[in-house]
Every structure is written in structure tokens, then in C-alpha cells.
Design an enzyme around this catalytic site. Structure first.
Site, mmCIF file in Angstrom:
data_model
loop_
_atom_site.group_PDB
_atom_site.id
_atom_site.type_symbol
_atom_site.label_atom_id
_atom_site.label_comp_id
_atom_site.label_asym_id
_atom_site.label_seq_id
_atom_site.Cartn_x
_atom_site.Cartn_y
_atom_site.Cartn_z
ATOM 1 C CD GLU A 52 -18.300 2.442 -8.482
ATOM 2 O OE1 GLU A 52 -18.903 2.580 -7.400
ATOM 3 O OE2 GLU A 52 -18.824 2.696 -9.584
ATOM 4 C CD GLU A 90 -22.967 0.365 -8.260
ATOM 5 O OE1 GLU A 90 -23.913 1.145 -8.109
ATOM 6 O OE2 GLU A 90 -22.121 0.145 -7.384
HETATM 7 C C1 BGP Z 1 -21.886 3.320 -6.751
HETATM 8 C C2 BGP Z 1 -21.834 4.139 -7.981
HETATM 9 C C3 BGP Z 1 -20.910 5.296 -7.979
HETATM 10 C C4 BGP Z 1 -20.578 5.870 -6.621
HETATM 11 C C5 BGP Z 1 -20.550 4.899 -5.485
HETATM 12 C C6 BGP Z 1 -20.619 5.483 -4.097
HETATM 13 O O1 BGP Z 1 -23.203 2.926 -6.560
HETATM 14 O O2 BGP Z 1 -21.514 3.375 -9.122
HETATM 15 O O3 BGP Z 1 -21.367 6.186 -8.927
HETATM 16 O O4 BGP Z 1 -20.965 7.122 -6.380
HETATM 17 O O5 BGP Z 1 -21.543 3.916 -5.557
HETATM 18 O O6 BGP Z 1 -21.941 5.806 -3.805
HETATM 19 P P1 BGP Z 1 -22.380 7.183 -3.201
HETATM 20 O O7 BGP Z 1 -21.807 8.209 -4.125
HETATM 21 O O8 BGP Z 1 -23.855 7.183 -3.197
HETATM 22 O O9 BGP Z 1 -21.781 7.234 -1.853
#
Ligand code: BGP
Length: 483
Positions: A381, A189
Site C-alpha cells: 500500500e 497491518e
Molecule cells: C491502511 C489500510 C487500508 C487503507 C489505508 C489508507 O491502514 O490497510 O485499508 O484504507 O490505510 O487509510 P485511510 O483509508 O484511513 O485513509
């Protein structure tokens, strides 16, 4: 040639993770601290503090703090459970596992010339374990876990010296894992560099008038570093692929008022910026004008711009959790989101964390990205964060997650089968419960596998299979036909 596209038999059904959110063992076997180790847990009413940009003084204090709650130092203890966890992933049938290498496990300070052998050994074991089960490892080189020394002694990614350190780290892992790893991605990201500069680029917050310039320079340096290591990867292993990884923020206008449309257009351009540079090799003019207007001058050379131009990525990967809405009306309240939020969308439901649930948005995003760049895409993701309940007989009935995934995968299939998008795979976040990136909670769970730890690290650490585990197992076995 004109037939309906189907999911390829080699479609990469899988899951995605990050070292700092799952490994734990933050001080074991010579690992150095990373920026992730200074993020503290806050209760719900204080959750906004988890997102605060940290100053250098705060970072140094947090580094020495051993008594408060720093969940990313513990992760889900994958460090000690990786064999059991990978066996469960294999049982679920996944074909690909995205994980990151913790840079500070391999180069504890980040600026050394020689790697920490124990760190490399740890990843040797994991990669070999994955390959044993024929699971394709997909590696993120930097996932919100720059070595802490880079922040405290070098000021973060805005310092051009950091590019050299990153090159040494990448050269080391490219040569060491040559032939075992086919898919790489440089910065997770990469939008984080501008949205959340400490997590994205290890740049401590300051009131200095140069802070904004540093933040944009940090992003430029990551673009350059990414191009340099892409070139290096091709020299070392011709068959390996390098991708970029962006957080997608497909933004709808709040209405057909041209002012809203303009606002949404710019919001979309802002998130395309990253792939414009990494896939097309050029900075868009609107961004350069914007820098000029704000009196921000980047330190770059013609030769560096050529490197960026000539070493673009092989595929575009992106995270997709939600869509956003843009309105020109300042009175409209901005809600929660991944890295950033938008104004409320009255047509969509939200998760308990306020993230808008929009399966059709995934199809739209896949189309927009694929047809804008004409490169294969990879969903790196997508998933549903929820506070799952472990029943007395150790079951987890997460039908809400199954519903979310069903709907999203259905839209993904339409993008491929009806719209002709070329998509390499679907990696859901995260196959096993781990610490949240944004809030450092353990109880914001995404996994198919439940991990018995709470936000404070209490619990047995035991792994339990959720209902979604068996659901995903069937989805994979049928190549997406049975959802
Ligand atoms: C993205 C990241 C991940 C992940 C996901 C969910 O921003 O690349 O590392 O964790 O989001 O976010 P969160 O864990 O804050 O719910």
C-alpha cells in the site's frame, strides 16, 4: 552480479483494496455482518469519534442500527460493478490486484463448518475475471473485517477458539482457489492488533484490568494462526507464497539528543516486532520484558512457539504512507497518521488529513526492512488521499496525486536500482475510490478511477478516469521509466 539492479520485467505493478471498503452488499447472498459494518461516518468536527474503541454494548447497538450512516456497508458497490471495474484496471495495465476475501461472506458467523456457497461463487467470479485479463490476484485473508459474531459471542481474537475458525476458513479458500492464487497475506497491518484492537482483533473495549492482556493475547493468537495457515498453505499448494503485512512506521529522532534517539529506536523496534515474529520466528526480548513489567501473562505453549518458529513467511509486505518523528519532550504535539501519529516534522509537507509526505522515507523503509530480514519485500500500500473534484465535463485533474506517486516511485526505483533491495512489486492504495479505513469517508479518495458517491452514498455510482489513470498507465507500460 555486481551490476545495477533494474526493475524486473515481472515487477508487479498494481493496486490494493479491501473487501469491506469497496464491496458493499453487506447483507446480500447470505453474507454475515463483519466488524467493519458497525463503523459510523462522522463529520469533520467529530472525526475523532470514528477512531474510538467500541464497547460490547455499543457494538450491539450499532449492529441493530439501520438508520445512521455506515459507509462500509455500501462500499463503492464493487459487488455490482466488479466486471466494469476489473475491465478498467486491465485498461490501465495493472499486473496485480490486491484484494481481501470477506471472511463473513464465506463464513457468515465465522464459526460454521461449511462455507456459504454464494460467497465462494462471488469470489470465483472475481478471481476468474482477474485471470481473464492476466492480472495476478493477491489475497489478504483478514483486512479489518472479522465476522461480527466473533466479537460479540467469542470476545474477539483473544479467544483461542477463533484460531480454529480461521483455519477452517483458510483451508476452504486455499483448497478452493488452489492453482489460481499464488500470493497470500494473512493479517492486514497486523500492528492494528495493538494500535486499534477492535479493528485489528475484534476485541471490544473494556475497562476490565484484563483488557490489556486480552489485546496482547489477541496479537499472539494472530501470530499463531498465521503460522498455522502458512503451514497448511504449503501442504495444499507448494508453489503458493505467504506474506505478512505490516504498517511501516519508520521513525526519525527529533534531534541528535540521545534521549530522542532512544525514543526513536524503541518506536522502530515496536513496529519491527511484527516481522520479527512472522519472518524470524522469535519474540524480541524487549517485548517480553515489557509484558513482564506490566504483569501481562500470555497463554502459550512450547509447541505453539515451535509452530511460529518453523512456519515463517516467504515475503514481507508493508504499507507506507508516511514517516514519523519521536521526541522525548512530552510538550511536543503529536499529529495525525495511519493507525498512529508522531510529532511534527518541520521538513515535510502534510496531506489535508495531516499525514506527513515523505518519499525518501519509502527508500529508507525499503532498505531497513529488506536488510533486516533478507526476504523479498512487497509494497502492499502507498498512495495519496485527497478530496478530488469532478469538473462539469467529468474530468478529475489530480496532479497532486501524480506528484506524490512520481516522487515515491522514484525513491522506490533508487532502493531497487542503487541499493539492491529485492522488491516484488508496488501496489498503490487504492486504484479505485473506496471508503476510508480510518474515517469511513468516501471523500478521502485515493483512486485513479473516481467513483461518483459522496460520504452519504448519494450519487450515480458512475466511474470516471482521473488524470492519474493515464499517468499510471504510462508508468506501468514503460516499467517505471516514464514517470
Ligand atoms: C491502511 C489500510 C487500508 C487503507 C489505508 C489508507 O491502514 O490497510 O485499508 O484504507 O490505510 O487509510 P485511510 O483509508 O484511513 O485513509
Amino acid at each position: 552480479m555486481f551490476g545495477v539492479c533494474e526493475l524486473d520485467k515481472d515487477f508487479l505493478w498494481g493496486g490494493a483494496s479491501a473487501a469491506n471498503q469497496m464491496e458493499g452488499g453487506y447483507d446480500l447472498d447470505g453474507r454475515g455482518m463483519s466488524i467493519a459494518d458497525v463503523f459510523m461516518f462522522y463529520e469533520k468536527k467529530e472525526r475523532h469519534l470514528a477512531k474510538k474503541e467500541l464497547t460490547i454494548e455499543e457494538i450491539k447497538k450499532l449492529r441493530e442500527n439501520k438508520s445512521n450512516n455506515f459507509p462500509k456497508r455500501r462500499g463503492n458497490d464493487f459487488y455490482h460493478h466488479y466486471q466494469e471495474d476489473i475491465a478498467l484496471l486491465a485498461k490501465m495495465g495493472i499486473k496485480a490486484f490486491r484484494m481481501s476475501f470477506s471472511w463473513s461472506r464465506i463464513f457468515p458467523r465465522g464459526d460454521e463448518k461449511e462455507p456459504n456457497k454464494a460467497g465462494l461463487k462471488f469470489y470465483d467470479n472475481i478471481i476468474n475475471e482477474l485471470l481473464k485479463y492476466k492480472i495476478e490476484p493477491i489475497i489478504t485473508l483478514s483486512h479489518f473485517e472479522t465476522p461480527l459474531v466473533i466479537a460479540t459471542e467469542y470476545g474477539g481474537w483473544c479467544n483461542k477458539e477463533v484460531i480454529k475458525f480461521f483455519q477452517t476458513y483458510c483451508y476452504t479458500v486455499f483448497t478452493h482457489f488452489k492453482g489460481r492464487i499464488k500470493y497470500w497475506m494473512s493479517f492486514n497491518e497486523i500492528n492494528a492488533a495493538l494500535e486499534i484492537p477492535f479493528k485489528g482483533s475484534a476485541i471490544p473495549f473494556s475497562q476490565d484490568r484484563l483488557y490489556e492482556t486480552q489485546v496482547h493475547q489477541g496479537l499472539y493468537n494472530q501470530f499463531l494462526a498465521s503460522a498455522l495457515v502458512t503451514r497448511e498453505l504449503k501442504r495444499i499448494d507448494k508453489t503458493a507464497k505467504m506474506g505478512c503485512m505490516i504498517a511501516s512506521f519508520t521513525t526519525y529522532p527529533a534531534s541528535c539528543d540521545p534521549d530522542d534517539i532512544l525514543k526513536a529506536m524503541r518506536a522502530n523496534q515496536e513496529y519491527y516486532l511484527y516481522a520479527d515474529v512472522q519472518a524470524n520466528g522469535n519474540y524480541p526480548n524487549w517485548y517480553l520484558k515489557n509484558l513482564e513489567k506490566r504483569d501481562i501473562h500470555l497463554n502459550f505453549s512450547k509447541e505453539e512457539l515451535d509452530i511460529i518458529k518453523n512456519n515463517t513467511v516467504d515475503y514481507i509486505s508493508f504499507s507506507y504512507y508516511l514517516s514519523l518523528v519521536a521526541s522525548h519532550d512530552p510538550a511536543r504535539k503529536v499529529g495525525e497518521g495511519n493507525l498512529k501519529g508522531g510529532v511534527e516534522n518541520p521538513y515535510l509537507e502534510k496531506s489535508d488529513w495531516g499525514w506527513a509526505i515523505d518519499p525518501i522515507g519509502l527508500r529508507i523503509t525499503m532498505n531497513e526492512i529488506y536488510y533486516r530480514y533478507n526476504l523479498p519485500i512487497l509494497i502492499s500500500e502507498n498512495g495519496f488521499g485527497a478530496n478530488d473534484i469532478l469538473t462539469v465535463d467529468n474530468q478529475i485533474h489530480d496532479e497532486y496525486r501524480i506528484k506524490y506517486l512520481q516522487k515515491h516511485i522514484n525513491e522506490l526505483k533508487k532502493a531497487i536500482e542503487l541499493d539492491g533491495v529485492i522488491c516484488l512489486g508496488y501496489l498503490s492504495w487504492s486504484p479505485i475510490d473506496m471508503i476510508s479505513a480510518g474515517t469511513s469517508e468516501m471523500n478521502k479518495r485515493y483512486g485513479y478511477i473516481y467513483v461518483d458517491y459522496d460520504d452519504y452514498g448519494n450519487g450515480s455510482g458512475k466511474r470516471y478516469l482521473k488524470d492519474s489513470f493515464y499517468w499510471y498507465q504510462k508508468a506501468i507500460a514503460s516499467n517505471g521509466k516514464v514517470l
